[in-house]
Design an enzyme around this catalytic site. Structure first.
Site, PDB file in Angstrom:
ATOM      1  N   TRP A 189       0.873  -1.177   0.000  1.00  0.00           N
ATOM      2  CA  TRP A 189       0.000   0.000   0.000  1.00  0.00           C
ATOM      3  C   TRP A 189       0.913   1.231   0.000  1.00  0.00           C
ATOM      4  O   TRP A 189       1.797   1.344   0.858  1.00  0.00           O
ATOM      5  CB  TRP A 189      -0.877  -0.045   1.250  1.00  0.00           C
ATOM      6  CG  TRP A 189      -1.773   1.144   1.421  1.00  0.00           C
ATOM      7  CD1 TRP A 189      -2.627   1.670   0.492  1.00  0.00           C
ATOM      8  CD2 TRP A 189      -1.916   1.943   2.610  1.00  0.00           C
ATOM      9  NE1 TRP A 189      -3.291   2.748   1.024  1.00  0.00           N
ATOM     10  CE2 TRP A 189      -2.880   2.935   2.314  1.00  0.00           C
ATOM     11  CE3 TRP A 189      -1.339   1.918   3.880  1.00  0.00           C
ATOM     12  CZ2 TRP A 189      -3.266   3.897   3.256  1.00  0.00           C
ATOM     13  CZ3 TRP A 189      -1.723   2.865   4.809  1.00  0.00           C
ATOM     14  CH2 TRP A 189      -2.673   3.844   4.502  1.00  0.00           C
ATOM     15  N   ASP A 270      -0.324  -5.072   9.559  1.00  0.00           N
ATOM     16  CA  ASP A 270      -1.312  -4.078   9.170  1.00  0.00           C
ATOM     17  C   ASP A 270      -2.583  -4.864   8.861  1.00  0.00           C
ATOM     18  O   ASP A 270      -2.628  -5.642   7.893  1.00  0.00           O
ATOM     19  CB  ASP A 270      -0.823  -3.312   7.931  1.00  0.00           C
ATOM     20  CG  ASP A 270      -1.812  -2.241   7.495  1.00  0.00           C
ATOM     21  OD1 ASP A 270      -2.911  -2.159   8.077  1.00  0.00           O
ATOM     22  OD2 ASP A 270      -1.481  -1.483   6.555  1.00  0.00           O
ATOM     23  N   LYS A 306     -13.091  -0.463   6.361  1.00  0.00           N
ATOM     24  CA  LYS A 306     -13.718  -1.357   5.381  1.00  0.00           C
ATOM     25  C   LYS A 306     -14.729  -2.308   6.008  1.00  0.00           C
ATOM     26  O   LYS A 306     -15.864  -2.394   5.542  1.00  0.00           O
ATOM     27  CB  LYS A 306     -12.637  -2.162   4.643  1.00  0.00           C
ATOM     28  CG  LYS A 306     -12.078  -1.483   3.431  1.00  0.00           C
ATOM     29  CD  LYS A 306     -11.252  -0.250   3.684  1.00  0.00           C
ATOM     30  CE  LYS A 306      -9.925  -0.550   4.334  1.00  0.00           C
ATOM     31  NZ  LYS A 306      -9.022   0.614   4.437  1.00  0.00           N
TER      32      LYS A 306
HETATM   33  N1  PLA Z   1      -3.516  -0.316   5.436  1.00  0.00           N
HETATM   34  C1  PLA Z   1      -3.839  -0.811   4.232  1.00  0.00           C
HETATM   35  C2  PLA Z   1      -3.166  -2.046   3.756  1.00  0.00           C
HETATM   36  C3  PLA Z   1      -4.828  -0.181   3.472  1.00  0.00           C
HETATM   37  O1  PLA Z   1      -5.144  -0.693   2.297  1.00  0.00           O
HETATM   38  C4  PLA Z   1      -5.449   0.989   3.952  1.00  0.00           C
HETATM   39  C5  PLA Z   1      -6.472   1.713   3.137  1.00  0.00           C
HETATM   40  C6  PLA Z   1      -5.073   1.443   5.227  1.00  0.00           C
HETATM   41  C7  PLA Z   1      -4.102   0.771   5.925  1.00  0.00           C
HETATM   42  C8  PLA Z   1      -5.634   2.655   5.863  1.00  0.00           C
HETATM   43  O2  PLA Z   1      -6.974   2.779   5.940  1.00  0.00           O
HETATM   44  P1  PLA Z   1      -7.670   3.718   7.004  1.00  0.00           P
HETATM   45  O3  PLA Z   1      -6.681   4.746   7.442  1.00  0.00           O
HETATM   46  O4  PLA Z   1      -8.835   4.296   6.312  1.00  0.00           O
HETATM   47  O5  PLA Z   1      -8.059   2.826   8.117  1.00  0.00           O
HETATM   48  N2  PLA Z   1      -6.310   1.668   1.748  1.00  0.00           N
HETATM   49  C9  PLA Z   1      -7.311   2.224   0.835  1.00  0.00           C
HETATM   50  C10 PLA Z   1      -7.579   3.689   1.087  1.00  0.00           C
HETATM   51  C11 PLA Z   1      -8.609   1.476   0.998  1.00  0.00           C
HETATM   52  C12 PLA Z   1      -6.373   4.580   1.160  1.00  0.00           C
HETATM   53  O6  PLA Z   1      -5.468   4.487   0.334  1.00  0.00           O
HETATM   54  O7  PLA Z   1      -6.347   5.391   2.096  1.00  0.00           O
HETATM   55  C13 PLA Z   1      -6.791   1.982  -0.592  1.00  0.00           C
HETATM   56  O8  PLA Z   1      -7.510   2.324  -1.531  1.00  0.00           O
HETATM   57  O9  PLA Z   1      -5.705   1.408  -0.748  1.00  0.00           O
END
Ligand code: PLA
Length: 461
Positions: A189, A270, A306
């Site tokens: 991510w 995570d 989510k």
């Molecule tokens: N960790 C991972 C692996 C994630 O995919 C995301 C969210 C988070 C943490 C953090 O989410 P939160 O702070 O809302 O709890 N990833 C999303 C959104 C869904 C983003 O990038 O913020 C994504 O589209 O990858």
């Protein structure tokens, strides 16, 4: 008579306030007029001082460069600006209904109704967050009867969702393990890198994805984790790896644990998708529980964005499972100390929703059913997309990797130019790494998406 390079009326500080500074200079330069200095030189000097001050105040931030749009959230901005009727937002991982509308879970609405009826106040929470939430979140993660909970070895602090919880843990690592490195998967991510960069924690990558097999590069992963300096933190995705959708098997998790143990590394999980990957909260917590069972000290960041659809409530937690309750107490006290100057204390609303849903047996089982339904819808869409791709693509390409991936995303293998073609030609908004969020796709749109993917894959280099 003094000749001053501004108008005494329109260039007054009050009149200029709120106007762009560049405009102010324009006035100052073009609006030359005569102002009488008779009676008071001081007055004239004051005007001059003001004019100079205005001129100097072009901006102290003139050299600040434009930041690039966020690779994930920036996609939603571009999507909103698009007027094409076929447009699809498969960028951010946000769940949509079959009508492609945002979804508020029924259990969330019910919990909010309960909260309203209780008429609770809006006092500050303690720095560590809502006690009922902290208890519920650790129990959901580890299982209520987990030995680490029973023996009070878990330091749990409510965080600003997954991101804020990761950031707090990163600040802790920076302060208390300053010479340690964090290893993150390649790819991961995107925000992980920003988080550790901003916290001043050095990181490097371990191999994870093998483009040849569109699967896990397990050998590479193990080799890189072995090669890392002893005592590193190894960032692992608890389930539904983002962006690849490829998770280790239970046997592979055991092997990963062996290597971490051998090297004295600390696992840092995570967990952003518990219950959302398989539809089962317990199944999706398998990896974390395995490491806790084996006696590791473990960091776990959790998110309810989510699985409870609480994206904008910013609710999550950082848990540190420690080797003794004494250590856990001290770690928790330092996490609080780090949180206090950053954001003081966390927001209450989302914490109450989680505590109410988990604390009420009826709501809890309703939540599990809704989660299964959401996970099920994504699985159906995944299957339909695969069917459409394999029927339409006559080249013989094997698309079955899509079925092997789990969670919200599919990592299509499309490169940057192919992903750009998806957006520019087909109005399919997605990240440039080829990731698509299946949570933003409907069964009805699979056919169109398959055409877009086939065109981009075969006709763009
Ligand atoms: N960790 C991972 C692996 C994630 O995919 C995301 C969210 C988070 C943490 C953090 O989410 P939160 O702070 O809302 O709890 N990833 C999303 C959104 C869904 C983003 O990038 O913020 C994504 O589209 O990858």
């Amino acid at each position: 008579m003094a000749s001053l390079a501004f108008s005494s009326t329109s260039a007054s500080p009050v009149a200029l306030r709120g106007r762009p500074n560049k405009l102010a200079i324009g006035v100052a330069q073009s609006g030359a007029c005569h102002v009488s200095a008779r009676g008071s030189d001081r007055k004239a000097r004051l005007f001059i001082t003001r004019a100079v001050a205005v001129e100097k105040k072009v901006s102290r931030f003139e050299d600040v460069a434009m930041a690039p749009p966020d690779p994930i959230l920036g996609v939603s901005e571009a999507f909103r600006a698009c007027t094409n009727e076929s447009k699809l937002n498969l960028g951010v991982g946000a769940y949509r209904t079959e009508d492609l509308q945002p979804y508020v879970l029924n259990v969330v609405k019910k919990a909010e109704k309960l909260m309203l009826e209780k008429g609770e106040n809006k006092e500050y929470l303690p720095i560590e967050g809502l006690a009922a939430f902290n208890k519920a979140t650790a129990e959901l993660l580890l299982g209520a009867d987990n030995h680490s909970i029973q023996s009070q070895r878990v330091a749990t602090v409510q965080g600003l969702s997954g991101t804020g919880s990761l950031r707090l843990a990163a600040a802790f690592i920076n302060r208390y393990c300053p010479n340690s490195k964090v290893l993150i998967s390649s790819p991961t991510w995107g925000n992980h890198k920003n988080i550790f960069n901003d916290a001043g924690v050095p990181w490097s990558e371990y191999r994870y994805y093998d483009p040849k097999t569109v699967g896990l590069d397990f050998e590479g992963m193990i080799a890189d984790i072995k090669a890392a300096p002893s005592g590193s933190f190894i960032l692992l995705h608890g389930c539904a790896h983002n962006p690849t959708g490829i998770d280790p098997t239970p046997e592979q998790w055991t092997k990963i644990a062996d290597v971490l143990e051998e090297k004295g590394h600390t696992p840092f999980f995570d967990v952003a998708y518990q219950g959302f990957a398989s539809g089962s909260l317990d199944e999706d917590a398998f990896s974390v529980r395995l490491f806790v069972e084996r006696g590791f000290e473990v960091f776990v960041a959790q998110s309810y964005s989510k699985n409870l659809g609480l994206y904008s409530e910013r609710i999550g937690a950082i848990n540190v499972i420690c080797s003794s309750s004494g250590v856990a107490n001290r770690v928790k006290s330092q996490l609080k100390r780090l949180a206090r100057p950053m954001y003081s204390n966390p927001p209450v609303h989302g914490a109450r929703i989680v505590a109410n849903v988990v604390g009420d047996p009826n709501l809890f089982s309703e939540w599990k059913a809704e989660m299964e339904e959401m996970a099920g819808r994504i699985k159906n869409v995944r299957k339909r997309l695969y069917d459409n791709l394999s029927q339409k693509d006559k080249s013989g390409k094997d698309w079955s990797f899509i079925l092997r991936q789990i969670g919200m995303f599919s990592y299509t293998g499309l490169n940057t130019s192919q992903s750009e073609n998806m957006t520019n030609k087909w109005h399919v908004y997605m990240t440039k790494d080829g990731r698509i969020s299946l949570a933003g796709l409907s069964l009805a749109k699979c056919d169109y998406l398959a055409d877009a993917i086939i065109d981009s894959y075969h006709n763009v280099n």
